[in-house]
Design an enzyme around this catalytic site. Structure first.
Site, PDB file in Angstrom:
ATOM      1  CE  LYS A  24      -2.573   1.454   3.900  1.00  0.00           C
ATOM      2  NZ  LYS A  24      -3.776   1.411   4.504  1.00  0.00           N
TER       3      LYS A  24
HETATM    4  C1  5RP Z   1      -2.163   4.628   8.640  1.00  0.00           C
HETATM    5  C2  5RP Z   1      -2.755   3.771   7.680  1.00  0.00           C
HETATM    6  C3  5RP Z   1      -4.266   4.077   6.798  1.00  0.00           C
HETATM    7  O1  5RP Z   1      -4.789   2.702   6.719  1.00  0.00           O
HETATM    8  C4  5RP Z   1      -4.185   4.529   5.399  1.00  0.00           C
HETATM    9  O2  5RP Z   1      -3.648   5.795   5.618  1.00  0.00           O
HETATM   10  C5  5RP Z   1      -5.358   4.474   4.534  1.00  0.00           C
HETATM   11  O3  5RP Z   1      -6.404   5.291   5.009  1.00  0.00           O
HETATM   12  P1  5RP Z   1      -6.328   6.946   4.237  1.00  0.00           P
HETATM   13  O4  5RP Z   1      -7.349   6.469   2.972  1.00  0.00           O
HETATM   14  O5  5RP Z   1      -7.230   7.693   5.332  1.00  0.00           O
HETATM   15  O6  5RP Z   1      -4.977   7.640   4.073  1.00  0.00           O
HETATM   16  O7  5RP Z   1      -2.217   2.950   7.166  1.00  0.00           O
HETATM   17  O8  5RP Z   1      -1.233   4.452   8.865  1.00  0.00           O
END
Ligand code: 5RP
Length: 259
Positions: free
Chosen positions: A172
C-alpha cells in the site's frame, strides 16, 4: 504460491475483476478517535457491504464489529508510538496466532523508509513475512511517509520495491500524479493506494481512477470515505471505479445520487 495464501488473497482481491476495495479504519492505532470513526460500532456496519475487506486493529474488531459479518478481515499488526511521538518507532504488536484466531485473511504493517527507524521496520517486515509464510497469511506492507519525505515516484518507488523485496504480498502506497505507473512497474506485487487526507469527493474519485489506470489493483482507503458527507455514496462510487471501471463523472453521480 501456497493454496492457503492464494485462497486468503482471493478473499480480498476479487478473482473476477483482479481488483480490490479495502476499507481502512485502523487510524485510531496512533491517532486515537478520528473524525468519522469516533463511534466505529455505529459508523462502520453500513459501509461493509461495499468493501472487499476491512483493514482494522484487533481491538476495534473485537469491540465494534459483529462476529457474524461476512467482510474479510485484514488485521493491522504494527504499532507503538502515538501521533505525539516518533511515528517510525513501530514494532509488531499483534501475533500471527491472534491473526489466525480472528480468522484474518491478511495482516498489515507500516514500513518507514528514510525515517529514523527505517531499518527496524524493514527487518520487522521480513520477520512478519517469515511467520506469515508458515501459515499461508498474506502480508500487506504500508509505505508510511514521514513528515519530511516528498511523495514523489522516486521515493514511493523505492519504498514499494523494498517492501516487495522483503516478501510483502501486497504493497500500500500513496498515489503521485507524475510517474505513478513507474512505481507500479518497479514493484512486482500488487499495489493498492491509500487515500491520504480528506480532499473533495470528485478529486478523490479522480485519484482512484488515475491509480487504477496506472496499474494499481485498488485502494485501501479510509478518510476520503468515512469523512465524506456521504460515506455510503463515496464507497459505492469508489467500488464502481475499481471494479467496473466507470468514469469519474459516472462515479460522482453514484456518490451524489446516494444522498
Ligand atoms: C495509517 C494507514 C491507513 O490505513 C491509511 O493511511 C489509509 O487510510 P487513508 O485513506 O485515510 O489514508 O495505514 O497509517
Amino acid at each position: 504460491m501456497d493454496w492457503g495464501l492464494k485462497n486468503r488473497l482471493s478473499k480480498t482481491i476479487s478473482p473476477k475483476t483482479g481488483k480490490t476495495v479495502m476499507l481502512a479504519v485502523d487510524h485510531g492505532y496512533f491517532q486515537g478517535p478520528t473524525t468519522g470513526l469516533k463511534n466505529p460500532k455505529e459508523d462502520l456496519p453500513k459501509l461493509l457491504p461495499y468493501a472487499d475487506s476491512l483493514f482494522i486493529t484487533r481491538g476495534i474488531l473485537r469491540n465494534c464489529i459483529d462476529a457474524n459479518t461476512n467482510v474479510p478481515i485484514f488485521l493491522r499488526v504494527s504499532g507503538g508510538p502515538s501521533i505525539l511521538g516518533e511515528l517510525s518507532n513501530e514494532d509488531i504488536t499483534t501475533s500471527m496466532k491472534e491473526a489466525l484466531r480472528l480468522n484474518s485473511v491478511g495482516v498489515g504493517m507500516s514500513v518507514f523508509v528514510g525515517a529514523k527507524n527505517e531499518d527496524r521496520t524493514i527487518s520487522n517486515l521480513g520477520r512478519l513475512v517469515n511467520e506469515a509464510e508458515d501459515v499461508g497469511m498474506p502480508v500487506l506492507a504500508i509505505t508510511a511517509v514521514g513528515k519530511d519525505m516528498v511523495r514523489d515516484a522516486r521515493y514511493l518507488g523505492l519504498a514499494s520495491r523494498i517492501c516487495a523485496e522483503m516478501g510483502a504480498h501486497i504493497v500500500k502506497t500513496y498515489y503521485c500524479e507524475k510517474d505513478f505507473d513507474k512505481v507500479v512497474e518497479g514493484c512486482p506485487v500488487p499495489i493498492v493506494i491509500a487515500g491520504g487526507k480528506k480532499i473533495p469527493e470528485k478529486d478523490a474519485l479522480q485519484m482512484a481512477s488515475n491509480a487504477i489506470r496506472d496499474g494499481a489493483v485498488g485502494v485501501d482507503m479510509g478518510r476520503n470515505i468515512f469523512q465524506s458527507d456521504n460515506p455510503i455514496g463515496m464507497i459505492k462510487a469508489i467500488n464502481a471505479i475499481v471494479h467496473k471501471n466507470v468514469s469519474v463523472k459516472e462515479a460522482f453521480d453514484i456518490y451524489k445520487n446516494e444522498k
